[in-house]
Structures are given as C-alpha cells and as structure tokens.
Enzyme design. Structure first.
Site, short mmCIF file in Angstrom:
data_model
loop_
_atom_site.label_atom_id
_atom_site.label_comp_id
_atom_site.label_asym_id
_atom_site.label_seq_id
_atom_site.Cartn_x
_atom_site.Cartn_y
_atom_site.Cartn_z
N ARG A 1 0.88 -1.19 0.00
CA ARG A 1 0.00 0.00 0.00
C ARG A 1 0.90 1.22 0.00
O ARG A 1 1.68 1.40 0.94
CB ARG A 1 -0.91 -0.01 1.23
CG ARG A 1 -1.58 1.34 1.45
CD ARG A 1 -2.71 1.28 2.43
NE ARG A 1 -3.84 0.55 1.88
CZ ARG A 1 -5.06 0.55 2.41
NH1 ARG A 1 -5.31 1.24 3.51
NH2 ARG A 1 -6.03 -0.13 1.84
N ASP B 1 -17.13 6.63 -1.64
CA ASP B 1 -15.84 6.55 -0.94
C ASP B 1 -15.64 7.91 -0.26
O ASP B 1 -16.36 8.87 -0.56
CB ASP B 1 -14.74 6.26 -1.98
CG ASP B 1 -13.33 6.11 -1.38
OD1 ASP B 1 -13.21 5.97 -0.14
OD2 ASP B 1 -12.36 6.14 -2.16
N ARG C 1 -13.61 -9.29 1.59
CA ARG C 1 -12.20 -8.99 1.32
C ARG C 1 -11.33 -10.19 1.67
O ARG C 1 -10.40 -10.53 0.94
CB ARG C 1 -11.73 -7.78 2.15
CG ARG C 1 -12.30 -6.43 1.77
CD ARG C 1 -11.78 -5.90 0.45
NE ARG C 1 -10.35 -5.75 0.36
CZ ARG C 1 -9.65 -4.70 0.79
NH1 ARG C 1 -10.27 -3.67 1.33
NH2 ARG C 1 -8.33 -4.65 0.64
N HIS D 1 -7.22 0.67 -6.55
CA HIS D 1 -7.37 -0.23 -5.40
C HIS D 1 -8.02 -1.52 -5.92
O HIS D 1 -9.16 -1.83 -5.60
CB HIS D 1 -8.25 0.44 -4.34
CG HIS D 1 -8.17 -0.18 -2.98
ND1 HIS D 1 -7.39 -1.29 -2.69
CD2 HIS D 1 -8.79 0.14 -1.81
CE1 HIS D 1 -7.53 -1.60 -1.42
NE2 HIS D 1 -8.37 -0.75 -0.87
N CYS E 1 -16.32 1.31 0.41
CA CYS E 1 -15.13 0.48 0.65
C CYS E 1 -14.70 0.51 2.12
O CYS E 1 -14.01 -0.40 2.58
CB CYS E 1 -14.00 0.94 -0.24
SG CYS E 1 -13.67 2.71 -0.11
N GLN F 1 -9.67 -4.32 -3.55
CA GLN F 1 -10.95 -3.86 -3.01
C GLN F 1 -12.07 -4.13 -4.00
O GLN F 1 -13.12 -4.71 -3.68
CB GLN F 1 -10.86 -2.34 -2.74
CG GLN F 1 -12.19 -1.70 -2.36
CD GLN F 1 -12.62 -2.08 -0.97
OE1 GLN F 1 -11.84 -2.01 -0.04
NE2 GLN F 1 -13.87 -2.50 -0.81
N1 NVA Z 1 -9.90 6.56 -1.36
C1 NVA Z 1 -9.56 6.09 -0.05
C2 NVA Z 1 -9.77 4.62 0.04
C3 NVA Z 1 -9.48 4.00 1.37
C4 NVA Z 1 -9.65 2.51 1.38
C5 NVA Z 1 -8.13 6.48 0.26
O1 NVA Z 1 -7.27 6.39 -0.63
O2 NVA Z 1 -7.86 6.89 1.38
N1 CP Z 2 -11.14 -0.53 2.22
C1 CP Z 2 -9.87 -0.60 2.68
O1 CP Z 2 -8.92 -0.83 1.93
O2 CP Z 2 -9.77 -0.42 4.02
P1 CP Z 2 -8.45 -0.18 4.85
O3 CP Z 2 -7.93 1.19 4.47
O4 CP Z 2 -8.88 -0.26 6.27
O5 CP Z 2 -7.46 -1.24 4.48
#
Ligand code: NVA
Ligand code: CP
Length: 309
Positions: free
Chosen positions: A108, A229, A297, A135, A269, A138
C-alpha cells in the site's frame, strides 16, 4: 486464461475477464470452506508474504494477514516508517533485498510509481493494496459481493464522489465485466481521462458502457448499485476544507437512494466518514451491504494470494 502465478497485480488492467471470474470462482470455494469450518489450506505452505504499508489500514492489512496465515504461509507486516526507507534507502534497493527473502509482496503506497518500482526491481509477484491510482483488490472483492447479492448479470453501477483510486478500479473492472457504469463527481474531481478512455475501450469489447454525469440526481436514476468513498483520501488531508465545500451534493443520503431502484444495494469500501459522504441512516439502513463487502475482502484476498503467489 493466462497463468496468474508469478505475475504482478498492480491494476485491474492486469487481468482478463476470465481471470477475474476465476478469482471469483476460487474465492467462492474458499468462502464456502471457511463457513463450513475449514479455514486452513496449504496454497502458501512454506511461503512468506511481505505486507508493506506506507499508509494506515484496517481491512487490507487484516484480510491479507489472516489470509496468508489461513493459506499456510507466513505474513510479514512491514511498516515503511520502521524501515531504512525512512532514512533514505531506495525502493529499488529495498525490492532487490525483499525478493531474496520473501515469495511475494502486497504493498500500500502513496504513488503508483512506487509499486511499479517494486515490481521492476524484484522477481516476485507484487500486489497493489492501494495506490493513488487504483485499489484493485478492493474492487475485485466488491464485484464478488455485487454478484453474490444480485446474480451475475448486467447491472447499473453508480459511483458518487471523488474520482480517485477506488472509483478508477471500480470503473475499469465494471467495464471489463460488461456493466453499465456511471460515475458522478464534481467536474474538477472526475476520474483521470486516461482511466475513462481505457474503460471505454474495454466496455466496447464487453458490451458494457461508461458514463460520467456531473448531476448526482440524474446519475442515480435506476441504479442497481450505489457506491461511494471518502471525500478526503489518505494523503489529501491538506485539501480537507476545500473538498468538504465541493462534495456535499454527492452525499449518499436517503433522498439520493430513493431515486435509485427499490432493491438498490449501497456500498462503501470503508473507512467511512459518517455524515460526510454517507449518512448514518443509509450506512446502517436496509440497502446497505457495507459489512458483507468488508467480509468478502478476506475470501477474495485469499484467492488472489493463492493464484498469484
Ligand atoms: N480513497 C480512499 C480509500 C481507502 C480505502 C483512500 O485512498 O484513502
Ligand atoms: N477498504 C480498505 O482498503 O480499508 P483499509 O484502508 O482499512 O485497508
């Protein structure tokens, strides 16, 4: 269908429709085993998977960590802040070291190019656990949830809000699977043109469609699925005030839900900022499937791990 083992999964575009369907198929079988009490398998027996995080995570970290364990492997949580990266070691050097220790990397990151760098400098599979561009893990899981709830058929899927990573993957995967995709965002926050073009190309081949509609009330008409989101993603904290002024018309609330089909499902998500992009009554209401989404997930991540690593 290509052989997935050893490949990277950085984008939805790394998969064919048949490969995505195969992930669904394996996840279904792993989920059914899990629900009947058989949690352990040996797809990753003797293997170690590095779980590399530059940003916080609840679902991604836990589903991958539990998933690797349940497949017989060893998950190694690596927080970028605790590594020599913090003191200037390069991503390429880190990747070249990691490949000598572990069998795969789930990462990540802030910049998508960091994933490409990890993939370039290591000969082990790299799986995208969220970047600024996509993502995919997800969204593969989300389509699995959608088909579990609605059956595998052409559906109208409407995304409301920021045209960011989750939206990008949702649009690309929807196009790949032949769905009717609508994305509704303020003009300045449309998904990148390149993503829309690629999705349109895919949709031409699969019989799907991709539309961007600025007006949220127009967009949600007849929707089978409503998805949102956060308005302020990780790394965008400085834009918080501006974003909170622009996005309110796109809030997933009772009024917008009432314009969709009667049996619409509502997805997020997570994590949610309740009262911003989604109201409490919708998030906890009869249309919401957000926690089933989070549950899946685990099973999808296990299928991805088993196939790619
Ligand atoms: N768009 C959000 C998704 C989190 C799972 C982010 O990047 O923070
Ligand atoms: N939806 C998702 O990826 O959640 P986290 O940021 O908690 O991993």
């Amino acid at each position: 269908m290509g052989y997935m083992k050893g490949r990277d999964l950085l984008s939805i575009l790394d998969l064919s429709k048949e490969e995505m369907e195969y992930i669904f198929y394996l996840a279904k079988s792993l989920k059914s085993d899990f629900l009947s009490g058989k949690k352990q398998h040996d797809y990753l027996k003797g293997k170690t998977v590095a779980l590399f995080f530059e940003k916080p995570s609840t679902r991604t970290r836990i589903s991958f960590e539990v998933g690797v364990y349940q497949l017989g492997g060893h998950p190694l949580y690596l927080n970028a802040q605790d590594m020599q990266l913090k003191r200037g070691e390069t991503i390429s050097d880190t990747a070249r070291v990691l490949e000598r220790y572990v069998d795969g990397i789930m990462a990540r990151v802030y910049q998508h190019s960091t994933l490409e760098e990890l993939a370039k400098w290591s000969n082990i599979p790299v799986i995208n656990g969220l970047s600024d561009l996509e993502h995919p893990c997800q969204v593969i899981s989300d389509y699995y949830t959608i088909f579990e709830k609605k059956g595998y058929k052409k559906l109208k899927i409407v995304y409301l809000g920021d045209g960011n990573n989750v939206a990008n993957s949702l649009i690309l995967a929807g196009a790949l699977l032949g769905m009717e995709i609508v994305c509704s965002s303020p003009k300045e926050y449309y998904p990148p043109l390149e993503v829309i073009r690629k999705a349109e190309d895919l949709a031409m081949k699969t019989g799907g469609s991709v539309k961007i509609i600025e007006d949220p009330k127009e967009a949600v008409k007849n929707a089978d699925v409503l998805y949102t989101d956060v308005w302020v993603s990780m790394g965008q904290e400085e834009e918080k005030e501006l974003r909170r002024r622009v996005f309110p018309p796109y809030q997933l609330n009772k009024d917008l839900v009432s314009l969709a089909k009667d049996d619409v499902i509502v997805m997020h998500c997570l994590p949610a900022h309740r009262g911003e992009e989604i109201t409490d009554d919708v998030m906890d209401g009869e249309h919401s499937v957000v926690f089933d989404q989070a549950e899946n997930r685990l099973h999808i991540q296990k299928a991805i791990l088993a196939l790619f690593i």
